[in-house]
Design an enzyme around this catalytic site. Structure first.
Site, PDB file in Angstrom:
ATOM      1  N   ASP A 151      -1.923  -0.447   5.983  1.00 43.25           N
ATOM      2  CA  ASP A 151      -2.162   0.091   7.332  1.00 43.25           C
ATOM      3  C   ASP A 151      -3.630  -0.012   7.746  1.00 43.25           C
ATOM      4  OD1 ASP A 151      -2.477   2.142   5.256  1.00 43.25           O
ATOM      5  OD2 ASP A 151      -3.053   3.445   6.917  1.00 43.25           O
ATOM      6  N   ASP A 165      -0.201   5.012   1.052  1.00 38.68           N
ATOM      7  CA  ASP A 165      -0.351   5.993   2.141  1.00 38.68           C
ATOM      8  C   ASP A 165      -0.157   5.361   3.514  1.00 38.68           C
ATOM      9  OD1 ASP A 165      -0.897   8.112   0.389  1.00 38.68           O
ATOM     10  OD2 ASP A 165      -2.931   7.361   0.132  1.00 38.68           O
ATOM     11  N   ASP A 191       0.852  -1.197   0.000  1.00 39.94           N
ATOM     12  CA  ASP A 191       0.000   0.000   0.000  1.00 39.94           C
ATOM     13  C   ASP A 191       0.892   1.253   0.000  1.00 39.94           C
ATOM     14  OD1 ASP A 191      -2.211   1.735   0.516  1.00 39.94           O
ATOM     15  OD2 ASP A 191      -1.780   1.620   2.669  1.00 39.94           O
TER      16      ASP A 191
HETATM   17 MG   LIG Z   1      -2.683   3.189   3.483  1.00 40.91          MG
END
Ligand SMILES: [Mg+2]
Length: 177
Positions: free
Chosen positions: A133, A8, A6
């Site tokens: 996240d 961000d 991922d």
């Molecule tokens: Mg992320």
């Protein structure tokens, strides 16, 4: 091994941009400690929430984001050993596509465009490992789901964790040739 990563809060520090723009607009500085287990939009005064929610939808939000520490060198090492794909739910923010593409060109030029997935729902992804996240992405992944630690997910339990990119060196055995 196919590893999906991922962007961000895993490669790029978007939280820093939220804090920066909030400071610019309201003159209030929140710290990362205040974001422990939550997100900026939930702790600001209610009247400021619509503004904060709009930030990521604006042009420039994803441009030149700071790097998450050690992401460049460790992802490069992972990419040398494995099939690395970058997977970002960029469709949520229409202006983010070009900015994210430019950002990868600048900081991760070794990730070929064919290995960049700008998607919507991440449940369509298929691979051996997903590093992300957000629990809502990890929970729908069929492979090994690894939560990358970020201020907002510190209270989540139930996922294997990477607290930082240095830890990935050992987890993926990157120091042995
Ligand atoms: Mg992320």
């Amino acid at each position: 091994m196919r590893i999906l990563i991922d962007m961000d809060e895993v490669m790029a520090d978007a939280i820093a941009r939220f804090l920066e723009w909030y400071q610019r607009d309201f003159g209030i500085t929140y710290t990362e400690e205040q974001l422990h287990g939550t997100k900026l939009q939930y702790i600001v005064p209610e009247a400021h929430r619509p503004t904060v929610r709009q930030y990521a939808h604006q042009r420039g939000f994803f441009a030149n984001l700071p790097l998450i520490a050690n992401s460049q060198e460790v992802i490069r090492a992972l990419n040398d050993k494995h099939e690395v794909y970058i997977a970002s739910a960029a469709m949520e923010f229409k202006y983010s596509l070009e900015e994210k593409h430019d950002w990868l060109d600048e900081y991760f030029p070794f990730i070929h465009w064919k290995r960049r997935i700008f998607c919507g729902d991440k449940s369509v992804l298929k691979g051996d490992v997903l590093i992300d996240d957000h629990a809502f992405n990890l929970s729908v992944f069929s492979g090994r789901a690894i939560m990358f630690s970020a201020t907002h997910n510190m209270l989540e339990t139930g996922y294997e964790r990477l607290n930082n990119w240095q830890e990935a060196r050992q987890l993926f055995d990157l120091d042995t040739p």
